[in-house]
Every structure is written in C-alpha cells, then in structure tokens.
Scaffold this active site. Sequence first.
Site, short mmCIF file in Angstrom:
data_model
loop_
_atom_site.label_atom_id
_atom_site.label_comp_id
_atom_site.label_asym_id
_atom_site.label_seq_id
_atom_site.Cartn_x
_atom_site.Cartn_y
_atom_site.Cartn_z
N ASP A 93 -1.86 -8.81 7.55
CA ASP A 93 -0.58 -8.07 7.41
C ASP A 93 0.56 -8.91 7.97
OD1 ASP A 93 -1.68 -5.81 6.29
OD2 ASP A 93 -1.71 -4.64 8.14
N ARG B 195 0.99 -12.58 5.76
CA ARG B 195 1.34 -12.63 4.32
C ARG B 195 2.82 -12.88 4.05
NH1 ARG B 195 -3.29 -8.15 2.86
NH2 ARG B 195 -4.94 -9.68 2.43
N GLN C 64 9.86 -26.42 -17.63
CA GLN C 64 10.36 -26.22 -19.00
C GLN C 64 11.78 -26.76 -19.16
OE1 GLN C 64 8.38 -25.01 -21.31
NE2 GLN C 64 9.86 -25.07 -22.97
N GLY D 32 9.85 -32.96 -21.06
CA GLY D 32 8.86 -34.04 -20.89
C GLY D 32 8.93 -34.67 -19.50
N GLU E 199 -4.82 -15.88 0.87
CA GLU E 199 -4.44 -14.77 1.77
C GLU E 199 -4.40 -13.44 1.04
OE1 GLU E 199 -1.87 -15.26 5.07
OE2 GLU E 199 -2.34 -17.39 5.22
N GLY E 200 -5.35 -13.27 0.11
CA GLY E 200 -5.45 -12.05 -0.66
C GLY E 200 -4.77 -12.23 -2.00
N THR E 201 -5.56 -12.13 -3.08
CA THR E 201 -4.98 -12.33 -4.42
C THR E 201 -3.87 -11.30 -4.64
OG1 THR E 201 -6.49 -10.76 -5.45
CG2 THR E 201 -7.22 -13.06 -5.36
N1 COS Z 1 -4.72 -2.58 9.51
C1 COS Z 1 -5.58 -1.92 10.30
N2 COS Z 1 -6.75 -1.40 9.84
C2 COS Z 1 -7.03 -1.55 8.55
C3 COS Z 1 -6.17 -2.22 7.65
C4 COS Z 1 -4.97 -2.74 8.19
N3 COS Z 1 -4.11 -3.38 7.41
N4 COS Z 1 -6.72 -2.22 6.41
C5 COS Z 1 -7.88 -1.56 6.52
N5 COS Z 1 -8.07 -1.15 7.80
C6 COS Z 1 -9.20 -0.40 8.33
C7 COS Z 1 -9.39 0.90 7.55
O1 COS Z 1 -8.61 1.94 8.11
C8 COS Z 1 -10.87 1.16 7.73
O2 COS Z 1 -11.09 1.71 9.01
P1 COS Z 1 -12.25 2.83 9.25
O3 COS Z 1 -13.51 2.03 9.34
O4 COS Z 1 -11.86 3.48 10.50
O5 COS Z 1 -12.20 3.73 8.07
C9 COS Z 1 -11.48 -0.25 7.74
O6 COS Z 1 -10.40 -1.13 8.09
C10 COS Z 1 -12.03 -0.64 6.39
O7 COS Z 1 -10.97 -0.53 5.45
P2 COS Z 1 -11.20 -0.39 3.88
O8 COS Z 1 -12.25 0.68 3.65
O9 COS Z 1 -9.88 -0.25 3.21
O10 COS Z 1 -11.87 -1.81 3.57
P3 COS Z 1 -12.29 -2.48 2.22
O11 COS Z 1 -13.58 -3.15 2.44
O12 COS Z 1 -12.17 -1.52 1.07
O13 COS Z 1 -11.20 -3.67 2.03
C11 COS Z 1 -9.17 -4.73 1.33
C12 COS Z 1 -9.87 -3.47 1.88
C13 COS Z 1 -9.44 -4.98 -0.13
C14 COS Z 1 -7.69 -4.44 1.54
C15 COS Z 1 -9.58 -5.96 2.14
O14 COS Z 1 -10.93 -6.30 1.88
C16 COS Z 1 -8.71 -7.18 1.87
O15 COS Z 1 -7.60 -7.30 2.38
N6 COS Z 1 -9.21 -8.13 1.05
C17 COS Z 1 -8.54 -9.38 0.79
C18 COS Z 1 -8.97 -10.34 1.83
C19 COS Z 1 -8.22 -11.60 1.78
O16 COS Z 1 -7.01 -11.60 1.98
N7 COS Z 1 -8.96 -12.68 1.51
C20 COS Z 1 -8.40 -13.98 1.49
C21 COS Z 1 -8.50 -14.56 2.81
S1 COS Z 1 -7.71 -16.10 2.81
S2 COS Z 1 -7.25 -16.20 4.65
#
Ligand code: COS
Length: 383
Positions: free
Chosen positions: A239, A242, A336, A340, A363-365
Amino acid sequence: MDYFLTEEQQMIVDIARQITDERIIPRRAELDEKHEFPRAILNEIAQADLFGIPMPEKFGGFGGGCLDIVLALEQFGRGCIGVGTAFAASFLGIYPILIGGSEEMQQKYLPDVATGRRFAAFGLTEANAGSDASGIQTTAVLDGDHWVLNGTKQWITNGGEAEIYSVVAITDRSKGPRGASMFVVEAGDPGFSCGPKEKKMGIRASSTTELIFKDCRIPKDRIIGRAGTGFITVMKTLDFSRPGIAALGVGLAQGALDEAARYAKQRVQFGKPIIAFQAVQHMLADMAIGIEAARALVYNASRHIDAHPKNMSKVSSMCKVFATDVAMKVATDAVQVMGGYGYMCEYPVEKMMRDAKILQIYEGTNQIQRNVIGQELNREYAQ
Ligand code: COS
C-alpha cells in the site's frame, strides 16, 4: 501546475532533478546495454541523503512521508526507471522493518539503509505465487534459537546487490494468510544464495534474481514482528510503496513527452516542423493531459496516505493503475511521434517503451489493483 510543495519538498525535487540530469541521463543507455547495476549513481543518491527520506530522524533519516519519496522517484523515473527501481526496491525492503520491526531491529538495520551503506530488497514473489501472494511455499521452521528457511523467491529486485532482505515465509500452513511471517535475511547467512541475474525486456540497470534458501539458518530474533503477521505486513508495505511505482510512471511519461515534443519541433516534413500539424499536436496534447492528471492523482494520493495511514489501499492502487497505464501509452505514443527514429536504439524513447511495460506488472499487476479498488467499492456500497 503549482502543487504547493514545501521548501523541503522542493529541495528533494531539485536534488533528484540534478542527479537525474547530470548522472542518470548521460549513463542510462550504457547501463541498459550492459545490464549494469548503477552502484556509483546509487552512492551519489546516498551522499545526497535521499535514501534517508522515509526513515525516522532518530535512525539518521529525514522523517519524510510518501509524497517526499514520490517526488524523488518521479525525477529518477524521468531519467531511467531501471535506476529508479533499484532505489525504490531498497525502500520496499525496509518498509516491513519500519512497519513491524522492533525498536532493536530498526536500530540495527535502518541507519545503514538510510545512509546507503547497505541496500535492501523485498522477497515475496515465487514461481507459483505472484498475484496470489498468499500462495507462497517458502517455509520457516523454528529450531532452537534459529529459524530455518527453505524455498525459492523469484524475480527479486536488488537480488545479489542488496545486503538486507525482508522475506516472507510460511510458519503455519493451516492458518492461510495468517500463517505467514516476515524475516530479515542478510547476505552471507548460511544456506542463502542468489541466482544469476535475469535478462529482461527493460529496466536492465536493475538487478533481478532468485533468492534461494536451503536450510538457511537465521537467529530467532530476525522475525519481523510476531509470527503470523507477515501477510498483513506485506499488504501494508505494498500500500505504501505503490505510489512510488506510480511516480516512476509519471516521470517516465514526462521524459517521453520531453523527447517527443523536442523532436516534433525539429523534424521538418512537407516544409514545416511536424509540431505544426494538428495530428501530432493532438497526440502531444493527450500525452500532456494524461501526465498532469496522473501527477495530480499521485501527489494527492500520497498526501492522503501521509494523513490517513490506516485507509490507503484504494488510493494507492488507483494512482498505481492510472499513472502506469498513462506511462505505457505516453511512451508508445512518443515512439509513434518520432516514427522510425523513435524505433531506433540511439533514441531514448525506445528504451522508455520497453521499460514502461514493467510498471503495469510489478508490485501487483494493474488487474490486481483493479481488484483491490473493486473490493473496496463493494465494501463502501455494502448498505
Ligand atoms: N492492509 C492490511 N490488511 C490487509 C490488506 C491491506 N492492504 N489487504 C488484505 N489484508 C488482510 C485482510 O483483511 C485479510 O485479513 P483476515 O485474515 O483478518 O481476514 C488478510 O489480509 C487476507 O486478505 P485477502 O483475503 O484479501 O487476501 P487474498 O489472498 O485474497 O489477496 C490480494 C488479496 C490479491 C490483494 C493480494 O494477494 C495482492 O495484493 N496480490 C498482489 C501481490 C503483489 O503485489 N505481487 C507482486 C509483488 S512484487 S513486490
């Protein structure tokens, strides 16, 4: 447009701009061609104290926030997002310690990263866990006074170059995301190694490797926070980080517009500079509109994050999607406009177009960012 920056923020912009113009831009093509890690440039950035931006003053930092980092990254992005990515990845590696580390752990690691004496990296992604971040397989098992890590991380920025790695591993598989924990692994720890440097389409100045853990033993106190808090720390880290990627996008797009506009003023066809033709003017105008809108969103999202640290996912994802989609489009359109010449490696927009693509992926698609925004909207409109 006036963004009402403070004197300190303007100073960050000026320093980062100077490093970009004098150090990054003259070397970017060579760094790209040689896949060379920009250690000398990063050392200069360290000398200018910019690695200390987000670190508390008691750890030798500047005590700055998200907007302060964004301002520096925008400038570096204008020059080369490979260099910018290497710089940003060190923050990414240290945020988990800032977010969840004990005072003792922060004292041990933050001053070195704040001064650029040591670089950091962030180890989350694995072969089968990219967008599905909680699907990681790497494990950490407590054995006496040590944690023992096994597994492989993939596509880790600053791999092989960093000295400090924040790594996510499963400590209790039965608990799903609540069974993940974060650890600090140091270069040289027994059982830890990095794979060879990956060859990439773009951002070639940055290093990307695997992190390999084979019965890697680290002291018990290297866990970041409590066991089971790893996934939440990862999400909070992303968070906060990004908007930095969004800022690299704004910078890259600005750099591409600068090149395309200068070219359009010089390139004569049908007896006129091509900027006199409306078709070209409209392309440049759309590029400028997209960049300014992206900049406004990134700056304001960063201000929001600095003021409301508990409520940042939606705005963080929004600015990442918007600015990086703008960057890809503007870089493509800059090629563009230059025709060339734009397609030739001797002009920088070719590299910018190759580089821009990763912004929509790492950092997340941008699809995952839209999921985050969509889920938040679903919650907001629950009643
Ligand atoms: N801040 C705090 N807590 C968070 C949060 C956030 N931004 N996002 C999720 N959580 C918490 C949820 O509240 C949940 O807590 P509980 O266990 O109490 O319910 C827990 O984390 C799991 O969350 P969720 O069920 O939403 O997880 P998912 O496995 O569905 O994943 C996404 C959610 C898709 C958002 C996550 O996997 C993601 O961000 N993926 C992309 C990862 C990425 O950026 N990869 C590239 C890395 S390059 S460095």
